[in-house]
Motif scaffolding. Structure first.
Motif, short mmCIF file in Angstrom:
data_model
loop_
_atom_site.label_atom_id
_atom_site.label_comp_id
_atom_site.label_asym_id
_atom_site.label_seq_id
_atom_site.Cartn_x
_atom_site.Cartn_y
_atom_site.Cartn_z
N MET A 290 0.82 -1.20 0.00
CA MET A 290 0.00 0.00 0.00
C MET A 290 0.86 1.25 0.00
O MET A 290 0.57 2.23 -0.70
CB MET A 290 -0.94 0.02 1.19
N TYR B 8 -4.73 5.70 -3.25
CA TYR B 8 -5.24 4.98 -2.09
C TYR B 8 -6.61 4.37 -2.38
O TYR B 8 -6.86 3.19 -2.09
CB TYR B 8 -5.32 5.93 -0.90
N TYR C 240 -6.22 1.52 -4.64
CA TYR C 240 -5.64 0.36 -3.96
C TYR C 240 -6.71 -0.38 -3.15
O TYR C 240 -6.81 -1.60 -3.23
CB TYR C 240 -4.51 0.80 -3.04
N TYR D 152 -8.46 -5.62 2.48
CA TYR D 152 -8.41 -4.36 3.23
C TYR D 152 -9.40 -4.39 4.39
O TYR D 152 -9.05 -4.11 5.54
CB TYR D 152 -8.73 -3.20 2.28
#
Length: 204
Positions: A72, A95, A98, A106
């Motif tokens: 990340m 972000y 991602y 996540y």
């Protein structure tokens, strides 16, 4: 996943392969459901060999979390050639992309059983600290002087970003662009007086 054909690798390559397989499996299931037996089978190695590289299943899972955090940080590395506000936006875009690409892993890491483990929390904290340090380094270019109050606000903003991203992944009630705008405008809003923040964002 199909099993990987067994090949000779250096210890570093084999360890990296095992972590990569775990990270790929994390996209499909929670961390606590990643089986070392299945990983060993996928890699074409014995379970005993896997434990040659990792002292325990917990250590292996911790290595996967470290890998995810490092990935990340790489994906969200700021482009310092851009104007100051665009650096922030480009990092937020990266972000959001991602977490969208890795939504299952996540959410699993931040809200699953792993989030209750002290060593896992330490890894999450290291990633957050690295993100906060990046932001603090760039704040002077936005006309924001770093200090204790600002550092506290930045950490609060990171918590806001995480919670907002998870909520959006679960139920995307706004568009991707609206999400990016929300996150970007929130940082000046929590670190600067309202008139200064509005001027910086071109809303004065």
């Amino acid at each position: 996943m199909e099993a990987v054909k067994r090949t000779r690798m250096s210890p570093e390559e084999r360890r990296a392969q095992l972590i990569d397989l775990g990270a790929r499996m994390l996209a499909e299931r929670p961390l606590e459901q990643i089986s070392v037996e299945e990983i060993a089978d996928q890699a074409g190695v014995s379970r005993g060999l896997l434990f040659h590289y990792f002292a325990s299943k917990h250590d292996y899972h911790l290595a996967i979390v470290q890998h995810a955090g490092a990935e990340m940080l790489v994906r969200t590395e700021p482009d310092l050639t851009l104007p100051p506000l665009e650096i922030l936006r480009s990092s937020v875009v990266a972000y959001v992309d991602y977490v969208s690409d890795n939504r299952n892993s996540y959410v699993s890491l931040l809200r699953g059983a792993a989030s209750g483990d002290p060593e896992m929390r330490d890894e999450f904290e290291r990633t957050r600290s690295a993100l906060a340090a990046r932001i603090m380094d760039q704040l002077p270019r936005l006309g924001i002087e770093p200090g204790d109050r600002i550092a506290l606000a930045v950490r609060g903003w990171i918590a806001f970003v995480e919670e907002t991203a998870i909520s959006w992944l679960r139920e995307p009630v706004i568009s991707r662009e609206e999400l990016i705008d929300l996150i970007v405008t929130a940082l000046p809003a929590v670190t600067l007086p309202a008139p200064v923040a509005a001027a910086l964002l071109g809303q004065a």
